[in-house]
Design a protein around this motif. Structure first.
Motif, PDB file in Angstrom:
ATOM      1  N   THR A  87       0.844  -1.196   0.000  1.00  0.00           N
ATOM      2  CA  THR A  87       0.000   0.000   0.000  1.00  0.00           C
ATOM      3  C   THR A  87       0.873   1.236   0.000  1.00  0.00           C
ATOM      4  O   THR A  87       1.826   1.324   0.783  1.00  0.00           O
ATOM      5  CB  THR A  87      -0.915   0.018   1.229  1.00  0.00           C
ATOM      6  OG1 THR A  87      -1.720  -1.155   1.239  1.00  0.00           O
ATOM      7  CG2 THR A  87      -1.820   1.243   1.198  1.00  0.00           C
ATOM      8  N   ASP A  91      -3.880   5.511   0.058  1.00  0.00           N
ATOM      9  CA  ASP A  91      -4.646   4.265  -0.055  1.00  0.00           C
ATOM     10  C   ASP A  91      -4.623   3.636  -1.437  1.00  0.00           C
ATOM     11  O   ASP A  91      -5.579   2.974  -1.850  1.00  0.00           O
ATOM     12  CB  ASP A  91      -6.104   4.473   0.371  1.00  0.00           C
ATOM     13  CG  ASP A  91      -6.229   4.864   1.826  1.00  0.00           C
ATOM     14  OD1 ASP A  91      -5.276   4.601   2.578  1.00  0.00           O
ATOM     15  OD2 ASP A  91      -7.264   5.446   2.205  1.00  0.00           O
ATOM     16  N   ARG A  93      -3.433   0.649  -3.554  1.00  0.00           N
ATOM     17  CA  ARG A  93      -2.976  -0.696  -3.243  1.00  0.00           C
ATOM     18  C   ARG A  93      -2.458  -1.398  -4.505  1.00  0.00           C
ATOM     19  O   ARG A  93      -2.987  -1.196  -5.595  1.00  0.00           O
ATOM     20  CB  ARG A  93      -4.102  -1.528  -2.616  1.00  0.00           C
ATOM     21  CG  ARG A  93      -4.573  -1.000  -1.284  1.00  0.00           C
ATOM     22  CD  ARG A  93      -5.609  -1.923  -0.652  1.00  0.00           C
ATOM     23  NE  ARG A  93      -6.830  -1.997  -1.449  1.00  0.00           N
ATOM     24  CZ  ARG A  93      -7.248  -3.092  -2.079  1.00  0.00           C
ATOM     25  NH1 ARG A  93      -6.532  -4.207  -2.040  1.00  0.00           N
ATOM     26  NH2 ARG A  93      -8.378  -3.073  -2.775  1.00  0.00           N
ATOM     27  N   PRO A 113      -8.313   4.450  -4.420  1.00  0.00           N
ATOM     28  CA  PRO A 113      -9.227   4.759  -3.310  1.00  0.00           C
ATOM     29  C   PRO A 113     -10.593   5.174  -3.826  1.00  0.00           C
ATOM     30  O   PRO A 113     -10.780   5.408  -5.031  1.00  0.00           O
ATOM     31  CB  PRO A 113      -8.520   5.912  -2.586  1.00  0.00           C
ATOM     32  CG  PRO A 113      -7.675   6.547  -3.640  1.00  0.00           C
ATOM     33  CD  PRO A 113      -7.221   5.430  -4.535  1.00  0.00           C
TER      34      PRO A 113
END
Length: 368
Positions: A87, A91, A93, A113
């Motif tokens: 991550t 946010d 990923r 996100p």
């Protein structure tokens, strides 16, 4: 807090920290701390940082993605299974997966996100992201349809088709490791490309909302001769609001220095600028004001385009990182000041005269 900020930055120039900041940078920079296993790779908070002209710039390429692709390209040992989750800031990923049977095939997935409702998306991605990915990586990667579950985009990267020239291969790996910039910056890159070629229609004065960070957006107003980018700045902590406001005001003043006269004009305002007329109400709620950049064609010519897109796309993270460094620096200065005062107080204590004893063992004190 504002007075403390100015006291700690006194002598360092507008928008800059004192010279002692350079000594503290190795302690303040986030170190690449990761825990490796067969299942997970945790990175906190991002890759290494780059320091230019006493300002800290976040790199566009993910250090972990670079390492994984390099190891797959140049490894001479028996390949192992790779299944990493990581991550990055805001946010974003990633999931990197490769098998031992096909070591040159790497599956790379990215999840974004939650986007604000006013942004324009296509299949969960920013508008034009798929075309930008295909144009950036060419034949070395293929878009997997449908993508991996819980991810917005999955690429099948063929490491075996990388150029044999080491320099070209490193450039391609760096570009792949910048997948975040390619995906999130696709709409802004397209607008700035039109600006560079001066193909923006004169009547294209419209408000475009782009993803800024989780549940927040920034706004782009393309025009024939310029593009205005407006950032509503929000912070949860009240101290961050004060520090962020001071930093942004000094950031605006720094533009007037002779060395930055060619930089894009920057304006900070506590109230929404006129360009945001028609924006949704929740987007105009900014407790640290609004920052506007005016981009002209000369600012996005040639190799300036990608750098401009990345800096604008991560502007909030850039400001937030500098606020954290400033708070750490001020705390260090305050602790050092307290230690100095304690030393002064200790020296001011009167010495306690020790009792002396005679040959017979009797104790006495010398009379004054």
């Amino acid at each position: 807090m504002r007075a403390l900020w100015h006291a700690c930055t006194k002598g360092g120039g507008k928008g800059a920290l004192p010279e002692e900041k350079n000594k503290l940078l190795p302690l303040q920079q986030p170190q690449l701390q990761h825990q490796l296993s067969q299942q997970q790779l945790l990175v906190a908070p991002t890759s290494l940082v780059k320091v230019e002209s006493a300002m800290i710039l976040l790199p566009g390429a993910s250090r972990v993605l670079q390492q994984v692709l390099l190891s797959r390209l140049r490894s001479t040992e028996k390949p192992l299974e790779v299944d990493f989750h990581l991550t990055e800031f805001d946010d974003v990923r990633y999931h990197i997966k490769a098998s031992a049977k096909e070591p040159k095939q790497v599956l790379l997935s990215i999840s974004l996100p939650q986007s604000p409702p006013e942004t324009v998306l296509s299949a969960g991605l920013p508008f034009g992201a798929i075309e930008a990915v295909k144009g950036a990586f060419g034949s070395v990667s293929q878009v997997v349809d449908p993508p991996e579950n819980d991810y917005h985009l999955t690429l099948n990267v063929d490491v075996g088709s990388f150029p044999t020239d080491e320099g070209l291969a490193d450039q391609l790996i760096t570009k792949l490791a910048s997948l975040r910039s390619v995906v999130l910056g696709a709409p802004l890159r397209e607008i700035l490309k039109h600006l560079a070629t001066k193909t923006v229609a004169p009547d294209a004065d419209r408000l475009v909302a782009l993803m800024h960070r989780p549940r927040e957006s920034y706004f782009v107003i393309p025009q024939a001769e310029k593009v205005t980018v407006v950032f509503p700045m929000r912070f949860k902590d009240s101290n961050d609001v004060i520090l962020g406001t001071s930093f942004l005001q000094e950031f605006m003043e720094a533009r007037r220095s002779p060395g930055l006269s060619t930089a894009p004009p920057c304006v900070w305002s506590p109230s929404p600028p006129l360009e945001l007329k028609g924006a949704p109400g929740q987007a105009l709620d900014a407790n640290a004001g609004f920052v506007s950049f005016v981009i002209f064609p000369r600012h996005v010519e040639g190799d300036k385009l990608d750098k401009s897109v990345w800096i604008l796309s991560t502007f909030y993270a850039y400001v937030s990182y500098h606020i954290k460094c400033s708070k750490a620096f001020m705390h260090t200065r305050m602790r050092r000041r307290v230690e100095t005062l304690i030393q002064v107080l200790n020296r001011a204590k009167p010495e306690v005269e020790k009792e002396k004893k005679s040959m017979s063992g009797r104790s006495f004190k010398r009379a004054v």
